[in-house]
Scaffold this motif. Structure first.
Motif, short mmCIF file in Angstrom:
data_model
loop_
_atom_site.label_atom_id
_atom_site.label_comp_id
_atom_site.label_asym_id
_atom_site.label_seq_id
_atom_site.Cartn_x
_atom_site.Cartn_y
_atom_site.Cartn_z
N PHE A 378 4.62 -7.89 -17.28
CA PHE A 378 3.78 -6.82 -16.76
C PHE A 378 3.57 -5.79 -17.86
N THR A 379 2.49 -5.02 -17.76
CA THR A 379 2.12 -4.09 -18.81
C THR A 379 2.41 -2.65 -18.40
N VAL A 380 2.65 -1.83 -19.40
CA VAL A 380 2.93 -0.41 -19.18
C VAL A 380 2.04 0.40 -20.12
N GLU A 381 1.20 1.27 -19.55
CA GLU A 381 0.43 2.21 -20.35
C GLU A 381 1.29 3.43 -20.67
N VAL A 382 0.79 4.24 -21.58
CA VAL A 382 1.47 5.49 -21.95
C VAL A 382 0.57 6.65 -21.53
N PRO A 383 1.07 7.60 -20.76
CA PRO A 383 0.23 8.72 -20.31
C PRO A 383 -0.31 9.53 -21.48
N GLU A 384 -1.47 10.08 -21.30
CA GLU A 384 -2.08 10.91 -22.32
C GLU A 384 -1.19 12.11 -22.62
N GLY A 385 -1.06 12.42 -23.90
CA GLY A 385 -0.26 13.56 -24.31
C GLY A 385 1.21 13.26 -24.47
N ALA A 386 1.62 12.00 -24.26
CA ALA A 386 3.04 11.64 -24.33
C ALA A 386 3.26 10.55 -25.36
N THR A 387 4.50 10.43 -25.82
CA THR A 387 4.91 9.40 -26.76
C THR A 387 6.16 8.73 -26.24
N VAL A 388 6.18 7.39 -26.25
CA VAL A 388 7.38 6.66 -25.86
C VAL A 388 8.37 6.72 -27.02
N THR A 389 9.56 7.28 -26.76
CA THR A 389 10.59 7.38 -27.78
C THR A 389 11.67 6.33 -27.62
N LYS A 390 11.80 5.78 -26.42
CA LYS A 390 12.79 4.72 -26.20
C LYS A 390 12.27 3.82 -25.08
N ALA A 391 12.31 2.51 -25.32
CA ALA A 391 11.83 1.54 -24.34
C ALA A 391 12.93 0.52 -24.08
N PRO A 392 12.92 -0.13 -22.92
CA PRO A 392 13.90 -1.19 -22.64
C PRO A 392 13.79 -2.31 -23.66
N GLN A 393 14.91 -2.99 -23.91
CA GLN A 393 14.89 -4.11 -24.84
C GLN A 393 14.01 -5.24 -24.33
N SER A 394 13.79 -5.29 -23.03
CA SER A 394 12.94 -6.34 -22.46
C SER A 394 11.47 -5.99 -22.54
N CYS A 395 11.13 -4.88 -23.19
CA CYS A 395 9.74 -4.46 -23.35
C CYS A 395 9.44 -4.33 -24.84
N ARG A 396 8.27 -4.80 -25.23
CA ARG A 396 7.89 -4.74 -26.63
C ARG A 396 6.51 -4.12 -26.77
N GLU A 397 6.43 -3.24 -27.78
CA GLU A 397 5.12 -2.68 -28.10
C GLU A 397 4.23 -3.79 -28.65
N THR A 398 3.01 -3.82 -28.24
CA THR A 398 2.12 -4.88 -28.68
C THR A 398 0.68 -4.43 -28.55
N GLU A 399 -0.19 -5.07 -29.28
CA GLU A 399 -1.62 -4.80 -29.16
C GLU A 399 -2.17 -5.62 -28.01
#
Length: 565
Positions: A378-399
């Motif tokens: 499943f996908t997770v967007e990032v809210p406007e004005g925020a930055t993800v500083t830590k994500a679960p190991q089961s989640c990977r940043e991707t294009e």
């Protein structure tokens, strides 16, 4: 011979030589030592091959026997040069001369007619890296029903003690195929399926007996117990391997060209949570002695009822029988996968935690048995004005789409019928954007086993205003939708991550519960642009699991960034 390995470097050999020299020198001034015991090496491979006279014997490019050497010790599991546990010359002799006039034989290594000699220098713990090669057998113009011969495989080498291997080859012997199965259209979870189990001996020879083996995955059970059967139930470990195995022996003669059926159907009980569980069975022409060794190889418990028996089936159509007999049942149950989001508030510079929830509301478990536990994405967007500083190991940043980056999270399957997981994200609020929303979504697809698609989308909301705090796809919840610490309702679940799976998510096949996102890493900071749908373009790939469920393919370890296709 072919060995999947790399020889140690010259430096390694030099160091080993110096060490050996030092030990030898030390031995000169010490007491005399007994000679070390030889290293036991077992030659492994199939010990029996039956060749058919009236049907193919498999792909003619594939060997029926895979010869390896099994050496004591723990197999190497890592990167780089594989360390040997023995160095020194040894030879393996494969003598198939008894098969002259019986069958055609293709041997590995340096073969001279029906005898081959394989030579080697290094041995490794286990048998994975000690492959000798394959033996291919086929019938020829001289082959006749009842022809028999043995291939003898022996080894020798200083400091080694080999356990030989005998491979028995029979031509035109008994050859069993199994009665095909069909799924009743009205079979529901909780019902019992009466399986019409049977066999047909299409070989050229009678068999002195038969052995029936059958298996049911976790959602299936066998309510009847028979005296000539033994049962092994697996309720722990990976969910993929849980279920019941049984083995039954029939001492009666099985005539060539004759069909047989059980005197009563084999009852297969489906659990209330069952969905696409696997039932499979097969008959084989092996003796009661061989069947006993099979039972002893696993923790089988004897049945306590009357014997299960076979009866002849006159006029049976051979087309109703096949090599494999298996069925996925039932096909009518459903599950409900639900995502929950989070509604958070903070000032510029604050770091907030969004505990995203994923759960299965049942009633069925998500078995994914045919895909071998392929994960759900499943996908997770990032809210406007925020930055993800830590994500679960089961989640990977991707294009996810061209110019758009987000997170792709994995949930390992099988997934228990009451599994509940948590995926904690930490976000830094760089600037306050009122009612900044970001979508959390399962892939959209036609999946009849999913009973409620409305909760497949949730939202991360930062600094909601008024009534804009809904996080769960429109049901009105604004409590963040966290999933009670990520614990699972399934008794056989476990927490943690599977470092070997490459997903960093739940553990192996039995990871239907646990805090899938509890272990987090910093990753690359990802800044939200707002209003971007991450399921687009080449981001997802459909993978059919019998019901048309759309799954994201798991990104392999080491593949971060880039498209997911």
């Amino acid at each position: 011979m072919t060995l999947k390995s790399a020889r140690p470097t010259r430096l390694f050999r030099s160091v080993g030589l110096l060490a050996a020299t030092g030990l030898a020198a030390a031995g000169l001034v010490g007491t005399a030592q007994a000679a070390p015991a030889p290293l036991p090496v077992k030659i492994t491979g199939e010990d029996r091959v039956d060749l058919s006279l009236n049907s193919g014997n498999g792909d003619d490019s594939e060997p029926q026997v895979d010869l390896r050497l099994n050496v004591p010790g723990e197999e190497f599991d890592g990167d780089g040069v594989i360390p040997p546990v023995f160095t020194g010359d040894y030879t393996i002799r494969i003598d198939a001369s008894e098969l002259a006039g019986v069958a055609s034989v293709k041997l590995p290594c340096d073969a001279d007619g029906l005898v081959a000699v394989c030579s080697g220098y290094e041995l490794y713990a286990g048998e994975t890296y000690n492959r000798l090669g394959g033996i291919r057998l086929d019938i020829n113009g001289d082959s006749q029903a009842g022809d028999f011969g043995t291939i003898k495989v022996t080894g020798e080498g200083e400091g080694l003690e080999f356990t030989p291997l005998d491979i028995d080859v029979l031509v035109g012997g008994p050859e069993f195929v199994n009665r095909r199965l069909s799924l009743p259209a009205d079979l529901k979870a909780g019902d019992t399926y009466a399986a019409p189990v049977g066999l047909y001996n299409k070989g050229a020879m009678d068999s002195e007996g038969a052995v029936l083996r059958f298996h049911g995955s976790r959602g299936l059970s066998f309510p009847d117990s028979y005296g000539n059967c033994a049962y092994a139930e697996v309720t722990t470990g990976p969910l993929l391997h849980q279920g019941t195995d049984a083995i039954c022996t029939f001492p009666d003669t099985i005539k060539a060209g004759t069909a047989y059926a059980l005197t009563e159907p084999l009852n297969v009980k489906t659990a209330d949570f069952a969905l696409y569980d696997v039932f499979t069975y097969s008959f084989s022409a092996i003796s009661p002695t061989e069947a006993k060794s099979l039972r002893e190889a696993k923790d089988y418990q004897p049945g306590n009822g009357p014997d299960l028996k076979l009866k002849e089936v006159p006029g049976a159509d051979p087309a109703d029988y096949s090599r494999y007999a298996e069925l996925d049942l039932p096909a009518t149950n459903t599950y409900d996968l639900e995502l929950t989001g989070a509604s958070l508030k903070g000032a510029a510079g604050d770091t907030v935690k969004a505990n995203l929830g994923f759960r299965n509301n049942g009633p069925a478990w998500f078995s994914a048995l045919r895909s071998g536990g392929e994960p759900i994405g499943f996908t997770v967007e990032v809210p406007e004005g925020a930055t993800v500083t830590k994500a679960p190991q089961s989640c990977r940043e991707t294009e996810i789409a061209e110019g758009t980056r987000g997170y792709l999270c994995w949930v390992d399957t099988p997934l228990l019928e009451d599994a509940e997981l948590s995926f904690p994200f930490e976000l830094r609020i760089d600037r306050v954007v009122e009612n900044a929303k970001a979508k959390v979504a399962l892939p959209d697809g036609d999946n009849p086993s999913e009973s409620d698609k409305s909760n497949d989308i949730a939202w991360i909301v930062l600094n909601a205003s008024g009534g804009e705090g809904s996080t769960d796809g429109g049901t009105g919840s604004s409590d963040g939708g966290t999933s009670n610490g990520g614990t699972s309702g399934g008794g056989s679940s476990s927490s943690g991550t599977d470092g070997g799976s490459g997903s960093g998510g739940t553990t192996g096949g039995d990871s239907s519960g646990g805090d899938s996102g509890a272990d987090t890493d910093g990753g690359l900071a990802l800044t939200g642009a707002g209003g971007v749908t991450l399921i687009a373009g080449g981001a997802i790939l459909a993978l059919g699991l019998g019901t048309g469920l759309v799954l994201f393919l798991r990104r392999r370890a080491g593949q971060n960034g880039g498209t997911t296709a």
